[in-house]
Write an enzyme that holds these catalytic residues in place. Structure first.
Site, PDB file in Angstrom:
ATOM      1  N   CYS A  98       4.020  10.223   4.069  1.00  0.00           N
ATOM      2  CA  CYS A  98       3.340   9.093   2.805  1.00  0.00           C
ATOM      3  C   CYS A  98       5.003   7.886   2.883  1.00  0.00           C
ATOM      4  O   CYS A  98       5.635   8.968   2.267  1.00  0.00           O
ATOM      5  CB  CYS A  98       3.271   9.362   1.364  1.00  0.00           C
ATOM      6  SG  CYS A  98       2.263   8.236   0.945  1.00  0.00           S
ATOM      7  N   THR A  99       4.748   7.613   2.734  1.00  0.00           N
ATOM      8  CA  THR A  99       5.601   5.868   2.741  1.00  0.00           C
ATOM      9  C   THR A  99       6.726   6.308   0.862  1.00  0.00           C
ATOM     10  O   THR A  99       7.675   5.692   0.838  1.00  0.00           O
ATOM     11  CB  THR A  99       5.461   4.729   3.267  1.00  0.00           C
ATOM     12  OG1 THR A  99       4.612   4.407   2.293  1.00  0.00           O
ATOM     13  CG2 THR A  99       5.726   4.444   4.402  1.00  0.00           C
ATOM     14  N   GLU A 100       5.467   6.741   0.267  1.00  0.00           N
ATOM     15  CA  GLU A 100       6.113   7.430  -0.852  1.00  0.00           C
ATOM     16  C   GLU A 100       6.719   8.796  -1.169  1.00  0.00           C
ATOM     17  O   GLU A 100       7.498   8.989  -2.200  1.00  0.00           O
ATOM     18  CB  GLU A 100       4.962   7.402  -2.051  1.00  0.00           C
ATOM     19  CG  GLU A 100       4.250   6.309  -2.381  1.00  0.00           C
ATOM     20  CD  GLU A 100       4.146   5.158  -1.185  1.00  0.00           C
ATOM     21  OE1 GLU A 100       3.202   4.120  -1.790  1.00  0.00           O
ATOM     22  OE2 GLU A 100       2.971   5.929  -1.001  1.00  0.00           O
ATOM     23  N   THR A 105       3.315   1.347   5.885  1.00  0.00           N
ATOM     24  CA  THR A 105       1.815   3.045   4.980  1.00  0.00           C
ATOM     25  C   THR A 105       2.015   3.796   6.165  1.00  0.00           C
ATOM     26  O   THR A 105       1.593   3.055   7.222  1.00  0.00           O
ATOM     27  CB  THR A 105       0.597   2.660   4.054  1.00  0.00           C
ATOM     28  OG1 THR A 105      -0.253   3.287   4.513  1.00  0.00           O
ATOM     29  CG2 THR A 105       0.279   0.755   4.908  1.00  0.00           C
ATOM     30  N   ASN A 106       1.455   4.696   6.376  1.00  0.00           N
ATOM     31  CA  ASN A 106       1.589   6.012   7.118  1.00  0.00           C
ATOM     32  C   ASN A 106       0.019   6.249   6.975  1.00  0.00           C
ATOM     33  O   ASN A 106      -0.818   5.814   8.198  1.00  0.00           O
ATOM     34  CB  ASN A 106       1.997   6.594   6.977  1.00  0.00           C
ATOM     35  CG  ASN A 106       3.453   7.497   7.084  1.00  0.00           C
ATOM     36  OD1 ASN A 106       3.769   7.788   8.516  1.00  0.00           O
ATOM     37  ND2 ASN A 106       4.067   7.346   6.358  1.00  0.00           N
ATOM     38  N   THR A 107      -1.030   6.441   5.735  1.00  0.00           N
ATOM     39  CA  THR A 107      -2.456   6.629   6.239  1.00  0.00           C
ATOM     40  C   THR A 107      -3.027   5.345   6.684  1.00  0.00           C
ATOM     41  O   THR A 107      -3.535   5.395   7.737  1.00  0.00           O
ATOM     42  CB  THR A 107      -2.799   6.194   4.519  1.00  0.00           C
ATOM     43  OG1 THR A 107      -2.443   7.786   4.104  1.00  0.00           O
ATOM     44  CG2 THR A 107      -5.015   6.223   4.581  1.00  0.00           C
ATOM     45  N   MET A 114       0.334  -1.129   0.395  1.00  0.00           N
ATOM     46  CA  MET A 114      -0.052   0.217   0.666  1.00  0.00           C
ATOM     47  C   MET A 114       1.227   1.362   0.226  1.00  0.00           C
ATOM     48  O   MET A 114       0.839   1.995   0.842  1.00  0.00           O
ATOM     49  CB  MET A 114      -1.017  -0.165   1.566  1.00  0.00           C
ATOM     50  CG  MET A 114      -2.147  -0.329   1.305  1.00  0.00           C
ATOM     51  SD  MET A 114      -2.550  -1.464   2.396  1.00  0.00           S
ATOM     52  CE  MET A 114      -1.640  -2.456   3.502  1.00  0.00           C
ATOM     53  N   GLN A 119     -10.608   2.582   1.069  1.00  0.00           N
ATOM     54  CA  GLN A 119     -10.681   4.546   0.775  1.00  0.00           C
ATOM     55  C   GLN A 119     -11.309   5.805   0.938  1.00  0.00           C
ATOM     56  O   GLN A 119     -11.570   6.290   1.226  1.00  0.00           O
ATOM     57  CB  GLN A 119      -8.679   5.096   0.908  1.00  0.00           C
ATOM     58  CG  GLN A 119      -8.056   4.095   1.680  1.00  0.00           C
ATOM     59  CD  GLN A 119      -6.519   4.386   0.695  1.00  0.00           C
ATOM     60  OE1 GLN A 119      -6.408   4.993   0.291  1.00  0.00           O
ATOM     61  NE2 GLN A 119      -5.685   3.914   1.669  1.00  0.00           N
TER      62      GLN A 119
END
Length: 229
Positions: A196-198, A83-85, A10, A52
């Site tokens: 955000c991990t991206e 994932t943060n979210t 994710m 989401q």
């Protein structure tokens, strides 16, 4: 060495960062041919992203709780959610497992405080920037997070989902991201969270003149510390 369970997918792009960093950190700590003891459960992101968008967090929580139990059943001795979210579902995951769960918000808060940051700019998905589950975790640690303007939040959401999660890094988007940082600095931010991990795929800490915490990196550091401690 304890076995780290990584609940990922994710997106798949940022989960690859976790695999690389966890192994790098173990090799640096132990030397030679050492690598991390890992289990990875990588889910299909598309159905989760649809949930989401519908704000159906009960459904995403059930899916992630089930995935976490599979990691535990496979032998994971500690679990990280890559994932943060989706830490919005941290309680659902913790209720489903009997092994420790390392919260990315705790690792982030500790890293910010160690760098002397008090008012970090949070760059993340709209869910993470606008809902309280993440900011409240930072506030509980004595931090005062700032978020970008509504227009910047909307644009960053599009960059994350339409580009970064699909393996695209566009120079124009990198420039936009840097402008968001500059506006945050003007508003009083004394640090930046790649929340955000991206986002670490988009921006480089070396290009920013205040301390930066890349959440995926500090989360991996906390996991390796736990696994080797």
């Amino acid at each position: 060495m304890k076995t780290i369970g990584v609940l990922g997918g994710m997106s798949a792009e940022s989960t690859a960062v976790y695999y690389r960093e966890l192994n790098r950190l173990v090799r640096e700590r132990l030397g030679g041919l050492h690598s991390a003891e890992l289990l990875i459960r990588s889910v299909d992101f598309a159905p989760i992203a649809e949930l989401q968008a519908k704000d159906d967090w009960d459904a995403t929580g059930a899916l992630l709780a089930e995935a976490a139990t599979r990691l535990e059943g496979g032998g994971a001795e500690v679990i990280v959610l890559a994932t943060n979210t989706m830490h919005l579902n941290a309680d659902a995951i913790c209720d489903a497992i009997g092994v420790p769960f390392l919260h990315i918000g705790d690792a982030t808060a500790a890293a910010l405080k160690a760098r002397g940051v008090r008012r970090p700019l949070l760059l993340a998905t709209r869910f993470t920037m606008e809902k309280d589950f993440y900011k409240d975790r930072l506030r509980a640690a004595g931090l005062d997070p700032l978020i970008p303007s509504d227009a910047d939040r909307e644009r960053l959401q599009a960059i994350i989902y339409d580009e970064l999660c699909q393996g695209m890094v566009k120079p124009t988007s990198q420039a936009e991201g840097m402008l968001m940082v500059e506006r945050g600095r003007a508003a009083g931010a004394d640090g930046v969270i790649f929340g955000c991990t991206e986002v670490g795929l988009l921006l480089s800490p070396g290009d920013i003149d205040v301390p930066v915490v890349d959440t995926s990196i500090v989360h991996c550091e906390a996991a390796v510390e736990f696994a080797l401690g």
